[in-house]
Write an enzyme that holds these catalytic residues in place. Structure first.
Site, PDB file in Angstrom:
ATOM      1  N   ARG A 107      -9.304  -1.264  -4.286  1.00 32.29           N
ATOM      2  CA  ARG A 107      -9.971  -0.878  -5.542  1.00 32.29           C
ATOM      3  C   ARG A 107     -10.260  -2.116  -6.386  1.00 32.29           C
ATOM      4  O   ARG A 107     -11.299  -2.215  -7.036  1.00 32.29           O
ATOM      5  CB  ARG A 107      -9.106   0.097  -6.332  1.00 32.29           C
ATOM      6  CG  ARG A 107      -9.155   1.509  -5.759  1.00 32.29           C
ATOM      7  CD  ARG A 107      -7.930   2.315  -6.115  1.00 32.29           C
ATOM      8  NE  ARG A 107      -7.882   2.723  -7.504  1.00 32.29           N
ATOM      9  CZ  ARG A 107      -6.776   3.191  -8.086  1.00 32.29           C
ATOM     10  NH1 ARG A 107      -5.653   3.307  -7.394  1.00 32.29           N
ATOM     11  NH2 ARG A 107      -6.797   3.553  -9.354  1.00 32.29           N
ATOM     12  N   LYS A 150      -8.342   2.685 -19.260  1.00 37.84           N
ATOM     13  CA  LYS A 150      -9.550   3.379 -19.696  1.00 37.84           C
ATOM     14  C   LYS A 150      -9.258   4.839 -20.049  1.00 37.84           C
ATOM     15  O   LYS A 150      -9.652   5.304 -21.121  1.00 37.84           O
ATOM     16  CB  LYS A 150     -10.619   3.364 -18.587  1.00 37.84           C
ATOM     17  CG  LYS A 150     -11.040   1.986 -18.146  1.00 37.84           C
ATOM     18  CD  LYS A 150     -12.125   2.048 -17.079  1.00 37.84           C
ATOM     19  CE  LYS A 150     -11.709   2.713 -15.776  1.00 37.84           C
ATOM     20  NZ  LYS A 150     -10.774   1.943 -14.944  1.00 37.84           N
ATOM     21  N   ARG A 158      -0.622  10.143  -7.184  1.00 33.91           N
ATOM     22  CA  ARG A 158      -2.062  10.106  -6.899  1.00 33.91           C
ATOM     23  C   ARG A 158      -2.307   9.414  -5.571  1.00 33.91           C
ATOM     24  O   ARG A 158      -1.730   8.350  -5.321  1.00 33.91           O
ATOM     25  CB  ARG A 158      -2.777   9.366  -8.046  1.00 33.91           C
ATOM     26  CG  ARG A 158      -3.936  10.156  -8.598  1.00 33.91           C
ATOM     27  CD  ARG A 158      -4.484   9.503  -9.811  1.00 33.91           C
ATOM     28  NE  ARG A 158      -5.472   8.475  -9.478  1.00 33.91           N
ATOM     29  CZ  ARG A 158      -6.304   7.947 -10.367  1.00 33.91           C
ATOM     30  NH1 ARG A 158      -6.237   8.334 -11.633  1.00 33.91           N
ATOM     31  NH2 ARG A 158      -7.165   7.023 -10.010  1.00 33.91           N
ATOM     32  N   ARG A 184     -20.160   2.135 -12.585  1.00 35.08           N
ATOM     33  CA  ARG A 184     -19.345   1.254 -11.754  1.00 35.08           C
ATOM     34  C   ARG A 184     -20.206   0.363 -10.862  1.00 35.08           C
ATOM     35  O   ARG A 184     -19.667  -0.444 -10.110  1.00 35.08           O
ATOM     36  CB  ARG A 184     -18.426   2.092 -10.862  1.00 35.08           C
ATOM     37  CG  ARG A 184     -17.034   2.299 -11.450  1.00 35.08           C
ATOM     38  CD  ARG A 184     -16.269   3.183 -10.506  1.00 35.08           C
ATOM     39  NE  ARG A 184     -14.848   2.971 -10.575  1.00 35.08           N
ATOM     40  CZ  ARG A 184     -14.015   3.722 -11.290  1.00 35.08           C
ATOM     41  NH1 ARG A 184     -14.461   4.694 -12.037  1.00 35.08           N
ATOM     42  NH2 ARG A 184     -12.715   3.478 -11.260  1.00 35.08           N
ATOM     43  N   ARG A 202       2.430   4.479 -11.689  1.00 35.50           N
ATOM     44  CA  ARG A 202       1.814   5.806 -11.793  1.00 35.50           C
ATOM     45  C   ARG A 202       1.875   6.522 -10.441  1.00 35.50           C
ATOM     46  O   ARG A 202       2.077   7.732 -10.389  1.00 35.50           O
ATOM     47  CB  ARG A 202       0.370   5.697 -12.263  1.00 35.50           C
ATOM     48  CG  ARG A 202      -0.243   7.076 -12.472  1.00 35.50           C
ATOM     49  CD  ARG A 202      -1.606   7.030 -13.094  1.00 35.50           C
ATOM     50  NE  ARG A 202      -2.563   6.376 -12.216  1.00 35.50           N
ATOM     51  CZ  ARG A 202      -3.810   6.110 -12.548  1.00 35.50           C
ATOM     52  NH1 ARG A 202      -4.251   6.425 -13.746  1.00 35.50           N
ATOM     53  NH2 ARG A 202      -4.618   5.524 -11.696  1.00 35.50           N
TER      54      ARG A 202
HETATM   55  P1  B4P Z   1      -6.552   3.648 -16.324  1.00 37.00           P
HETATM   56  O1  B4P Z   1      -7.436   2.472 -16.466  1.00 37.00           O
HETATM   57  O2  B4P Z   1      -6.688   4.760 -17.293  1.00 37.00           O
HETATM   58  O3  B4P Z   1      -6.717   4.098 -14.856  1.00 37.00           O
HETATM   59  P2  B4P Z   1      -7.755   5.033 -14.228  1.00 37.00           P
HETATM   60  O4  B4P Z   1      -8.531   5.803 -15.243  1.00 37.00           O
HETATM   61  O5  B4P Z   1      -7.018   5.809 -13.231  1.00 37.00           O
HETATM   62  O6  B4P Z   1      -8.730   3.994 -13.543  1.00 37.00           O
HETATM   63  P3  B4P Z   1      -9.303   3.989 -12.125  1.00 37.00           P
HETATM   64  O7  B4P Z   1     -10.463   3.120 -12.375  1.00 37.00           O
HETATM   65  O8  B4P Z   1      -8.418   3.526 -11.069  1.00 37.00           O
HETATM   66  O9  B4P Z   1      -9.524   5.503 -11.686  1.00 37.00           O
HETATM   67  P4  B4P Z   1     -10.670   6.557 -11.861  1.00 37.00           P
HETATM   68  O10 B4P Z   1     -10.017   7.837 -12.063  1.00 37.00           O
HETATM   69  O11 B4P Z   1     -11.700   6.133 -12.852  1.00 37.00           O
HETATM   70  O12 B4P Z   1      -5.003   3.186 -16.274  1.00 37.00           O
HETATM   71  C1  B4P Z   1      -4.024   4.120 -16.266  1.00 37.00           C
HETATM   72  C2  B4P Z   1      -2.583   3.612 -16.013  1.00 37.00           C
HETATM   73  O13 B4P Z   1      -2.156   2.501 -16.825  1.00 37.00           O
HETATM   74  C3  B4P Z   1      -1.737   4.779 -16.447  1.00 37.00           C
HETATM   75  O14 B4P Z   1      -0.649   4.918 -15.592  1.00 37.00           O
HETATM   76  C4  B4P Z   1      -1.297   4.427 -17.869  1.00 37.00           C
HETATM   77  O15 B4P Z   1      -0.125   5.083 -18.253  1.00 37.00           O
HETATM   78  C5  B4P Z   1      -1.125   2.912 -17.775  1.00 37.00           C
HETATM   79  N1  B4P Z   1      -1.396   2.242 -19.070  1.00 37.00           N
HETATM   80  C6  B4P Z   1      -2.476   2.429 -19.865  1.00 37.00           C
HETATM   81  N2  B4P Z   1      -2.412   1.629 -20.956  1.00 37.00           N
HETATM   82  C7  B4P Z   1      -1.265   0.911 -20.835  1.00 37.00           C
HETATM   83  C8  B4P Z   1      -0.627  -0.097 -21.641  1.00 37.00           C
HETATM   84  N3  B4P Z   1      -1.171  -0.534 -22.780  1.00 37.00           N
HETATM   85  N4  B4P Z   1       0.528  -0.623 -21.206  1.00 37.00           N
HETATM   86  C9  B4P Z   1       1.093  -0.189 -20.057  1.00 37.00           C
HETATM   87  N5  B4P Z   1       0.557   0.766 -19.255  1.00 37.00           N
HETATM   88  C10 B4P Z   1      -0.616   1.313 -19.635  1.00 37.00           C
HETATM   89  O16 B4P Z   1     -11.373   6.504 -10.420  1.00 37.00           O
HETATM   90  C11 B4P Z   1     -10.699   6.864  -9.218  1.00 37.00           C
HETATM   91  C12 B4P Z   1     -11.632   6.720  -8.031  1.00 37.00           C
HETATM   92  O17 B4P Z   1     -12.744   7.663  -8.147  1.00 37.00           O
HETATM   93  C13 B4P Z   1     -12.332   5.360  -7.875  1.00 37.00           C
HETATM   94  O18 B4P Z   1     -11.521   4.415  -7.204  1.00 37.00           O
HETATM   95  C14 B4P Z   1     -13.595   5.755  -7.072  1.00 37.00           C
HETATM   96  O19 B4P Z   1     -13.309   5.922  -5.730  1.00 37.00           O
HETATM   97  C15 B4P Z   1     -13.960   7.114  -7.646  1.00 37.00           C
HETATM   98  N6  B4P Z   1     -14.926   6.990  -8.743  1.00 37.00           N
HETATM   99  C16 B4P Z   1     -14.674   7.255 -10.072  1.00 37.00           C
HETATM  100  N7  B4P Z   1     -15.782   6.998 -10.811  1.00 37.00           N
HETATM  101  C17 B4P Z   1     -16.738   6.551  -9.939  1.00 37.00           C
HETATM  102  C18 B4P Z   1     -18.077   6.078 -10.109  1.00 37.00           C
HETATM  103  N8  B4P Z   1     -18.641   6.009 -11.320  1.00 37.00           N
HETATM  104  N9  B4P Z   1     -18.756   5.671  -9.007  1.00 37.00           N
HETATM  105  C19 B4P Z   1     -18.198   5.740  -7.797  1.00 37.00           C
HETATM  106  N10 B4P Z   1     -16.941   6.146  -7.564  1.00 37.00           N
HETATM  107  C20 B4P Z   1     -16.200   6.554  -8.630  1.00 37.00           C
END
Ligand code: B4P
Length: 195
Positions: free
Chosen positions: A145, A14, A134, A89, A128
């Site tokens: 998660r 994402k 992280r 979410r 990552r």
């Molecule tokens: P992403 O999918 O970008 O991961 P993310 O943004 O970190 O998602 P996540 O859902 O875990 O975390 P968020 O910060 O939103 O994937 C990235 C990885 O994959 C990278 O390493 C990238 O290089 C690799 N990648 C991407 N495309 C690729 C491809 N084509 N091939 C190979 N590799 C690839 O949330 C973190 C925490 O915050 C949550 O767990 C929750 O506790 C809280 N939170 C955030 N939003 C919330 C909400 N709305 N409500 C409640 N809690 C929330």
């Protein structure tokens, strides 16, 4: 306005795809994960509270993230549109987002759901974790998660499918290939809006 929700399990790409979307369409990128990590880094009260949930792989309470999101929208009155990354979410967040946008005479244009199998998700997040350190990218937290995603977040797909807004796209392959499929779906919506 063009309002895109980028949806998917943790690690589905994402954040990565949002950067490309932001560049191509000139939208404001709102990642609730990034906003929460900024609060954590600044050691604010909100950040300290959120950290307790994030390190456990649990969701931060709805009222906190909904408030944070509404504030960010209000701070960008000139926006051509938004990318909502990691929000909503929960069903309550999805309903709140519709209500917030309605206040501004707006609505969600499209919901892109990136589909990636669990094995690949776990692999990406562990990698990552090694590179960026992280606090939530370790095996135990990743597993919770994923559980949270399937129990609390995935049901939103039905919510958006019923609204005719959901587009499922394979999140496997190169970043460029995936972005080309996303752009094709977004361009279609942009063209429909002009009709
Ligand atoms: P992403 O999918 O970008 O991961 P993310 O943004 O970190 O998602 P996540 O859902 O875990 O975390 P968020 O910060 O939103 O994937 C990235 C990885 O994959 C990278 O390493 C990238 O290089 C690799 N990648 C991407 N495309 C690729 C491809 N084509 N091939 C190979 N590799 C690839 O949330 C973190 C925490 O915050 C949550 O767990 C929750 O506790 C809280 N939170 C955030 N939003 C919330 C909400 N709305 N409500 C409640 N809690 C929330």
């Amino acid at each position: 306005m063009l309002n895109v929700v980028i949806f998917g399990a943790p690690g589905s790409g994402k954040g990565t795809q949002s950067i490309h979307l932001k560049d191509k369409y000139g939208l404001i990128h709102i990642s609730t994960g990034d906003l929460l990590r900024a609060e954590m880094a600044a050691k604010t009260d909100l950040g300290k509270m959120a950290e307790n949930y994030i390190v456990e792989g649990q969701l931060v309470p709805d009222e906190v993230v909904i408030g944070m999101l509404e504030d960010t929208i209000k701070k960008n009155p000139e926006a051509k549109g938004f990318i909502f990354d990691g929000f909503p979410r929960t069903l309550a967040q999805g309903e709140a987002l519709d209500e917030i946008l309605k206040k501004f005479g707006q609505e969600i244009s499209i919901v892109i759901s990136l589909e990636v199998d669990d094995e690949e998700l776990i692999d990406r997040l562990l990698k990552r974790g090694e590179l960026m350190g992280r606090s939530d990218d370790n095996r135990e937290t990743i597993e919770s998660r994923l559980k949270v995603y399937y129990n609390q977040t995935a049901p939103l797909k039905e919510f958006y499918a019923e609204q005719g807004k959901l587009v499922e796209i394979s999140g496997k392959g190169s970043i460029e290939e995936i972005f080309a499929s996303i752009a094709e779906a977004v361009d279609k919506v942009v063209a429909e809006k002009k009709e």
